[in-house]
Design a protein around this motif. Structure first.
Motif, short mmCIF file in Angstrom:
data_model
loop_
_atom_site.label_atom_id
_atom_site.label_comp_id
_atom_site.label_asym_id
_atom_site.label_seq_id
_atom_site.Cartn_x
_atom_site.Cartn_y
_atom_site.Cartn_z
N THR A 33 -18.81 52.96 -16.83
CA THR A 33 -17.71 52.87 -17.79
C THR A 33 -17.15 51.45 -17.83
OG1 THR A 33 -17.16 55.17 -17.34
CG2 THR A 33 -15.48 53.86 -18.44
N MET A 70 -19.40 49.33 -19.93
CA MET A 70 -19.15 49.61 -21.35
C MET A 70 -17.91 48.86 -21.84
SD MET A 70 -16.99 51.47 -23.54
CE MET A 70 -16.35 52.88 -22.67
N ALA A 93 -18.16 46.21 -24.81
CA ALA A 93 -17.42 46.59 -26.02
C ALA A 93 -16.31 45.60 -26.33
CB ALA A 93 -16.84 47.99 -25.86
N LEU A 120 -13.58 55.94 -23.65
CA LEU A 120 -12.89 55.45 -24.85
C LEU A 120 -11.39 55.36 -24.61
CD1 LEU A 120 -14.82 57.37 -27.65
CD2 LEU A 120 -15.06 54.98 -26.96
N ILE A 138 -17.73 51.92 -32.64
CA ILE A 138 -18.73 52.35 -31.65
C ILE A 138 -18.67 53.84 -31.38
CG2 ILE A 138 -18.81 50.09 -30.53
CD1 ILE A 138 -16.96 51.17 -28.39
N ASP A 150 -21.33 56.27 -29.12
CA ASP A 150 -20.76 56.32 -27.78
C ASP A 150 -21.25 57.50 -26.96
OD1 ASP A 150 -18.69 55.11 -25.88
OD2 ASP A 150 -18.07 57.22 -25.94
N ARG A 151 -21.50 58.63 -27.62
CA ARG A 151 -21.92 59.81 -26.87
C ARG A 151 -23.23 59.56 -26.12
NH1 ARG A 151 -20.65 64.40 -24.08
NH2 ARG A 151 -22.51 65.71 -23.93
N ASP A 164 -22.54 57.09 -23.42
CA ASP A 164 -21.77 57.75 -22.37
C ASP A 164 -22.71 58.46 -21.40
OD1 ASP A 164 -19.62 58.63 -20.93
OD2 ASP A 164 -19.02 60.19 -22.34
#
Length: 427
Positions: A307, A310, A314, A353, A373, A377-378, A381
């Motif tokens: 995470t 990300m 991002a 998120l 995004i 994202d799924r 993730d």
């Protein structure tokens, strides 16, 4: 055909079926495939499997932690395991976010994209550190358990286990009873895992069928850089740390983690994967249950390497899209916020998120940029959850080795734990 191969097979078939449904337009709203497959069979079976895993999480964490604390038998040893785990989890998270910022900045992703999005996302400000610390202690442990608040549950479980230790012989009946309940929970894990290959097929097929390939192409740079950063952290950073701090073979570790990574990829939830991670760490990697029962649920709660990566990628991507110059202080703020936000964040799908919105608020980026995004994202993730659980297992192995609680014969045995569930079922 062993369980790992069945799960991998389910994953391959799921990807294939999902791509066929998506590419040929079978998943259009109101279509037969959309109504009866994607949002019907796949959704129902996948959701039932994830719910079954989540059903096990709180009782498994409570019984395994209390059992683990009692099994350690020494409060000072418990303190050492806790402090080592906490330090390593924060270190790997900081390295993850720093790596992500460097890689994303190098490739300058999002520059000149000028993308727009109709998706909306409402962010929230980060809670103060004082609030995070206060909320670790549950005012109502039963409420914390029912709400799946893992840090309060972990705190209560540790205090309960320490109290059982301090009472001594008078509490032996309680200790034995909880150990028996812990064994029962592990058997329940085996029962749920029996349907894993079919559930993985449904979860993957639905995710791929719903993922728009047009959006994926538009955000290809973001996707490739993020996946590259995740894989670099998993296969390079974490394995170097494992080798340096434990001396163990990283290739052996990665081979034995494959099935757990597939489960994590399918569920996109560190918490839902706790039962699988716990079983792999103890049965396949040789970590003593007294250590693993503490480090695995603890890691699922505060270790968010994937995470954090990300968030770094991002942040750079959205900053470039909106032509915002973050500067050195902005990047340092991102690193600090990502590490702090990982503490006490629930390991459930989509929580990244929420954490990202906190980071955006702090560095002055438009939160609505997250809408760009949302579509991919799924899938991402799922990848970062696989990285998260791998980090949990690596830290558990390192801490166990440092405390002399690792059975290296099990770690080095390629077949260790492979057929344990089958043997138990036959018995």
């Amino acid at each position: 055909m062993n369980a790992t191969f069945k799960v991998l097979l389910g994953m391959v078939f799921g990807i294939s079926v999902g791509l066929i449904i998506n590419i040929f337009g079978f998943n259009n709203t109101g279509s037969w495939a959309n109504e009866y497959l994607t949002n019907g069979l796949f959704h129902i079976v996948g959701s039932m499997f994830v719910n079954a895993l989540k059903m096990l999480v709180v009782p498994l964490v409570f019984f395994s932690l209390v059992s683990g604390v009692c099994g350690i038998g020494d409060i000072r040893l418990l303190g050492r395991i806790g402090s080592k785990s906490f330090a390593l989890y924060l270190l790997t998270t900081a390295l993850a976010i720093a790596t992500a910022l460097v890689i994303a900045t190098f490739f300058n992703i999002g520059d000149g994209l000028n993308a727009t999005s109709d998706a909306s996302f409402s962010g929230r400000e980060a809670p103060p550190l004082s609030s995070v610390l206060v909320n670790i202690i549950p005012s109502n442990p039963i409420s914390a358990m029912s709400n799946g608040e893992m840090l309060p549950v972990i705190f209560f479980s540790i205090i309960f286990g320490v109290s059982v230790l301090m009472v001594g012989k008078k509490a032996e009946t309680v200790s034995d009873f909880i150990e028996a309940l812990n064994n029962i929970m592990m058997k329940m894990v085996s029962i749920v895992m029996a349907v894993a290959p079919y559930a993985v097929f449904c979860l993957i097929a639905k995710a791929i069928a719903n993922l728009g390939l047009d959006l994926l192409a538009q955000l290809l740079g973001y996707v490739l850089v993020l996946i590259g950063a995740l894989l670099f952290h998993l296969f390079v950073t974490m394995q170097v740390i494992l080798k340096v701090l434990s001396g163990l073979n990283p290739l052996t570790f990665l081979k034995k983690m494959r099935s757990t990574q597939v489960f994590a990829f399918s569920t996109a939830s560190s918490n839902a994967t706790i039962p699988v991670t716990l079983r792999t760490v103890t049965k396949r990697l040789g970590v003593n249950n007294s250590v693993a029962s503490f480090t695995v649920p603890f890691g699922a709660t505060i270790n968010m390497d994937g995470t954090a990566i990300m968030q770094g990628v991002a942040t750079v991507f959205i900053a470039n899209v909106y032509n915002v110059d973050l500067g050195m202080m902005g990047y340092l703020t991102v690193i600090l916020m990502s590490v702090l936000a990982s503490i006490g964040t629930a390991g459930v799908p989509g929580v990244g998120l929420i954490m990202l919105s906190m980071v955006f608020v702090q560095v002055g980026l438009p939160v609505e940029g997250i809408g760009l995004i949302l579509g991919v994202d799924r899938l991402l993730d799922m990848v970062r959850t696989a990285v998260n659980v791998s980090g949990d297992a690596a830290v558990s192995t390192i801490v166990s080795k440092s405390e002399g609680q690792l059975d290296e014969s099990v770690f080095n045995d390629p077949q260790a734990g492979n057929e344990s569930d089958l043997a138990e079922a036959k018995a």
